[in-house]
Enzyme design. Structure first.
Site, PDB file in Angstrom:
ATOM      1  N   HIS A  27       0.806  -1.116  -0.004  1.00  0.00           N
ATOM      2  CA  HIS A  27      -0.087  -0.091  -0.029  1.00  0.00           C
ATOM      3  C   HIS A  27       0.830   1.200   0.199  1.00  0.00           C
ATOM      4  O   HIS A  27       1.965   1.215   0.438  1.00  0.00           O
ATOM      5  CB  HIS A  27      -0.957   0.156   1.180  1.00  0.00           C
ATOM      6  CG  HIS A  27      -0.210   0.255   2.479  1.00  0.00           C
ATOM      7  ND1 HIS A  27       0.738  -0.705   3.191  1.00  0.00           N
ATOM      8  CD2 HIS A  27      -0.104   1.060   3.329  1.00  0.00           C
ATOM      9  CE1 HIS A  27       1.224  -0.511   4.179  1.00  0.00           C
ATOM     10  NE2 HIS A  27       0.781   0.959   4.558  1.00  0.00           N
TER      11      HIS A  27
ATOM     12  N   ASP B 240       0.475   5.179   1.710  1.00  0.00           N
ATOM     13  CA  ASP B 240      -0.134   5.710   3.030  1.00  0.00           C
ATOM     14  C   ASP B 240      -1.510   6.453   2.437  1.00  0.00           C
ATOM     15  O   ASP B 240      -1.391   7.283   1.530  1.00  0.00           O
ATOM     16  CB  ASP B 240       0.641   6.336   3.954  1.00  0.00           C
ATOM     17  CG  ASP B 240       1.630   5.825   4.622  1.00  0.00           C
ATOM     18  OD1 ASP B 240       1.457   4.598   4.918  1.00  0.00           O
ATOM     19  OD2 ASP B 240       2.678   6.358   4.884  1.00  0.00           O
TER      20      ASP B 240
END
Length: 321
Positions: A126, A128
């Site tokens: 991912h 953030d």
């Protein structure tokens, strides 16, 4: 100057030492808690843009110093909600141990909550706050307490991943847009699931270009991740899934990654616009404490190759956290 080993040396005694072929460099000869000269800040900024994530070791930053250092590079984000581990007097700092509390809020042990969020090999990757319309530009993460082994973090260079695609595939993905939504990767519990209800009540989603143009370097970034992304706009779910799986596998190919072994006093500073990262999954069962503090810098709205910016779908607006 650049040495024959690739090290960049600067008159101020700073060295920028690349640690992998496409991403990551260790910077030595600088005290982040000191009063940094503008030229030193410029060196660090240039290294982050070039290497996407830079590492410092043996730093003596406290919370105030961490925030002061971050402010030399942008405006720190102030989160609306943090857990009890984060320092109340420094609203810009989030302590990652807060996440140990999250599962318990929804009736789960922390390990189960993690497994349901990372039930495939790619789900944990991912950037953030990628579901926001203006994800953070950068993150500065500081290690206070780390386990004696385990707990490494891995980053991948999304500019290199895009460049590594064939020309026909690059031309195809340049024009696509993809929905980023908080919680799409979560695997629900059977029956009633309090976390699913929480996600439905606090939806955050944006439509981002599948390829974004970096606002400083001009590089094209393969803007995918495993945690927020599930559907390419205008494609069937079957088409979308096949293409996203291919692109995610491209994004995290080992040659585009770097893995960092934390020590107390280590600091990692990464470009959240051009990387995705994978938090460790090998230390929870060990029982060793791991206390990390992060400051995120406010970012801009992504823009695609055609100049079209991202759009907010729900739960997000520029500059409001």
């Amino acid at each position: 100057m650049t040495t024959d080993k690739g090290t960049v040396e600067w008159d101020a005694g700073i060295e920028v030492n690349p640690v992998a072929g496409h991403i990551g460099a260790e910077i030595t000869g600088v005290d982040l808690a000191g009063d940094l000269d503008d030229s030193v800040v410029a060196v660090i900024r240039a290294a982050v843009l070039r290497w996407k994530v830079v590492f410092f070791r043996g730093q003596k930053l406290d919370h105030a110093g961490h925030v002061a250092f971050a402010r030399r590079f942008g405006e720190p984000v102030v989160l609306g909600r943090r857990g009890s581990a984060s320092p109340a007097e420094f609203a810009e700092i989030e302590t990652t141990a807060d996440r140990l509390e999250l599962g318990g809020k929804f009736g789960m042990e922390h390990e189960e909550w993690l497994q349901r969020r990372r039930h495939t090999l790619l789900r944990g990757w991912h950037c953030d706050h990628g579901a926001r319309v203006d994800p953070p530009a950068a993150t500065i993460l500081r290690a206070e307490t780390v386990p004696p082994y385990g707990g490494d973090t891995t980053w991948s260079n999304l500019a290199a991943a895009y460049a590594g695609l064939s020309a026909p595939v690059r031309a195809f993905v340049d024009g696509l847009r993809v929905e980023h939504r908080l919680g799409v990767g979560y695997q629900p519990r059977p029956g009633d699931d309090a976390y699913v209800r929480h996600l439905l009540d606090h939806q955050v989603a944006s439509l981002h270009p599948l390829v974004r143009v970096h606002p400083e370097s001009g590089e094209r970034i393969l803007y995918v991740n495993g945690y927020y992304v599930e559907q390419i706009a205008g494609l069937s779910r079957a088409e979308s899934r096949a293409i996203l799986d291919m692109l995610l596998e491209q994004a995290v190919r080992p040659e585009y990654t770097v893995r960092f072994r934390w020590q107390p006093g280590s600091v990692a500073f990464w470009d959240n616009r051009a990387t995705i990262h994978l938090a460790p999954g090998d230390n929870a069962h060990l029982g060793f404490p791991r206390t990390m503090h992060r400051v995120m810098l406010a970012g801009d709205v992504p823009v695609g190759p055609d100049g079209t910016p991202s759009e907010a779908i729900t739960g997000t607006e520029v500059g409001r956290w």
